[in-house]
Design a protein around this motif. Sequence first.
Motif, PDB file in Angstrom:
ATOM      1  N   SER A   1      56.164  67.060  54.485  1.00 24.08           N
ATOM      2  CA  SER A   1      57.598  66.817  54.694  1.00 24.08           C
ATOM      3  C   SER A   1      57.840  66.049  55.991  1.00 24.08           C
ATOM      4  O   SER A   1      58.704  65.162  56.049  1.00 24.08           O
ATOM      5  N   PHE A   2      57.091  66.391  57.033  1.00 19.55           N
ATOM      6  CA  PHE A   2      57.229  65.660  58.299  1.00 19.55           C
ATOM      7  C   PHE A   2      56.888  64.184  58.093  1.00 19.55           C
ATOM      8  O   PHE A   2      57.540  63.297  58.659  1.00 19.55           O
TER       9      PHE A   2
ATOM     10  N   PHE B   1      59.802  62.459  56.096  1.00 17.74           N
ATOM     11  CA  PHE B   1      61.025  62.180  56.883  1.00 17.74           C
ATOM     12  C   PHE B   1      60.710  61.585  58.257  1.00 17.74           C
ATOM     13  O   PHE B   1      61.620  61.343  59.038  1.00 17.74           O
TER      14      PHE B   1
ATOM     15  N   THR C   1      59.573  62.681  61.056  1.00 13.91           N
ATOM     16  CA  THR C   1      60.197  63.391  62.177  1.00 13.91           C
ATOM     17  C   THR C   1      59.432  63.195  63.485  1.00 13.91           C
ATOM     18  O   THR C   1      59.991  63.411  64.569  1.00 13.91           O
TER      19      THR C   1
ATOM     20  N   ALA D   1      63.381  67.981  56.673  1.00 14.01           N
ATOM     21  CA  ALA D   1      61.930  68.180  56.534  1.00 14.01           C
ATOM     22  C   ALA D   1      61.598  69.664  56.445  1.00 14.01           C
ATOM     23  O   ALA D   1      60.765  70.080  55.615  1.00 14.01           O
TER      24      ALA D   1
END
Length: 651
Positions: A66-67, A70, A72, A91
């Motif tokens: 997820s990081f 997105f 991040t 995220a």
Amino acid sequence: MIPKITNWYFSKKALPYWGVLALDCLIVMFSGYVAKYLEVGGLEFAQLFWPMTNGIIISLVFYAVSFRLFRTYAGIIRYSSFIDLQHVAFAAFTGSVLTYIASFALESVRGVNMPDLLGVCAMFFVSTFLMWLERVAVKRMFDGFRAEDATPVAIYGTKAGGISIAFSIINVKVKKYRLVAFITDGVEMKNTYLLGKKVLLNGNGIAEDLKQMGVKVLLVSPLKSELFRKNADMIDEFLAAGIKIMMPSAAEEWDGKTPLTTQNLKEVDIEDLLPRDKIEVNMDAIGALLTGKKILITGAAGSIGSEMVRQVAVYKPAKMILIDQAETPMHTVRLMMAREFGDIESKTIVSSITNKKHMEKIFAEYQPDYVFHAAAYKHVPMMENNPAIAIQNNIYGTRLIADLAVKYGTRKFVMISTDKAVNPTNVMGCSKRICEIYCQSLNKAIVEGKMKGVTQFVTTRFGNVLGSNGSVIPLFREQIKRGGPLTVTHPDITRFFMLIPEACKLVLEAGTMGKGGEIFVFDMGEPVKITQLATRMINLCGAKDIEIKFTGLREGEKLYEEVLNDEEQTKPTHHPKIMIANVREYDYETACQNETRLLEASRSFDDMAIVKIMKEIVPEYKSKCSKYEVLDKTLNAQLMTDILLKINSTH
């Protein structure tokens, strides 16, 4: 120790991507432990530590995906924005959902303890909160430790303009300014906080309060600039306190939508601090008048004339004929036209408006549709000492150009006059009043059919323009450079001021609305005390120990300029800044006879004889601080004698 660590970190361009990712992963693992502890309690937490750790590591894989999704970790933490915090939340949410889905597939796997729904929710909220806290803390530490060299500022304005400027200070990567406080005029916001900064109520002593807070610069919101200019006490207070002022340029306007930055502000000049109202003009009407036409401008290299050239050129005339006798300034005008308006055919002609043969040739060749007559000798002391030249240039030159305009079918002739023509106290002002008389009488003669022609004559009157050649502001700047003193003729002397572009806009507007014969008077706003102007300029420059020296009124100088004759009244127009003066009208034949007398007298260079005739033509002309005052006494005595003779003759 902490300052050393932060200075070491912030001295780097950015924390490496892998470092940000590793830090976020540690936060996720910690959040997983916290979530599990909240789910099962301390005893079972200890018993399930390793299976639980395996489950958190698996969850960490989903969070890492997820990081990546997105991004991040791709941003620089110390420059984090609200959008970055949103990405972190998205995220964390995505990682939590994937973890919850995986918990069903791994429910029967031995040695793996995945969090249940409550644990997943707790993991999401704790990890999101901690990653937010991480970014906010780093940003705050960066702002705190790296803003030490930034200039402390306050913002005047708490609405859209002030907030936009504040965000540009807070979010900029290179800290030039550090926001300390806001200033408001609204009592309801007193002692509140905006963006974490205290809001102070505007009033006496505000500059000193800000100075004690360390403020060195005041940033004025564009929504407050007009109000600020009108608040003379506030301006003087900040200047006296040594606090610099930055505000939008006088020529720039904010649309209320475009984000503002400190780059939209500039350190003020004295012109920016003088009170004035926004001037609107009818662009369509002016364009209809000038577009595709042949325009002749006299005095085209002067302060007013050169600005007229720029403003007229915007409307794409077919041809511009520019006349001035100053060679070097005309060369500058020629270069400007080639650089900025290369698509417009322009003729820059070095000549005097008194050269009859040359002016006739120019009018015959180009036959201009519109004439803007700005050429004149304007310096009061110079014309006081040289009345013959004032007659020959200002009066005869105007008559020559006006007559040629009629002869060659010019549609409109706009003459630029001065407030010094009202109740004149000097030769220059009286010469311009006689020019007004001639143009108005010529227009009347055309209207009444006594003179064949189509030309409409319009006159515009206004006061001093800021920054014009020989005006007080350039003089003061030069005197400050030399270390003073600043010379002011009298402690109480006042003048009306207007920016050159604003004055020229009104000239174009008046020229558009004029039907012929009008003398348009501009609303110059509030008069400015010259001593106050001098004091402000000294404070603006940060100069020390510069005195203001009073030299006494010059020949022909007034303490207070007038815009209208005491006996005159005005009629309004559709423009709030433009009025029409009702003045005494003269017969054309009388005006011609007067001008002929003056021209002949000027060739003798007998100052007293010349000025005597001027006073006879303009009875309201009363000299001040001048050798010509003796003529007023003589003329008054003659007038009394004539009155007595008439009285005696009736008995």
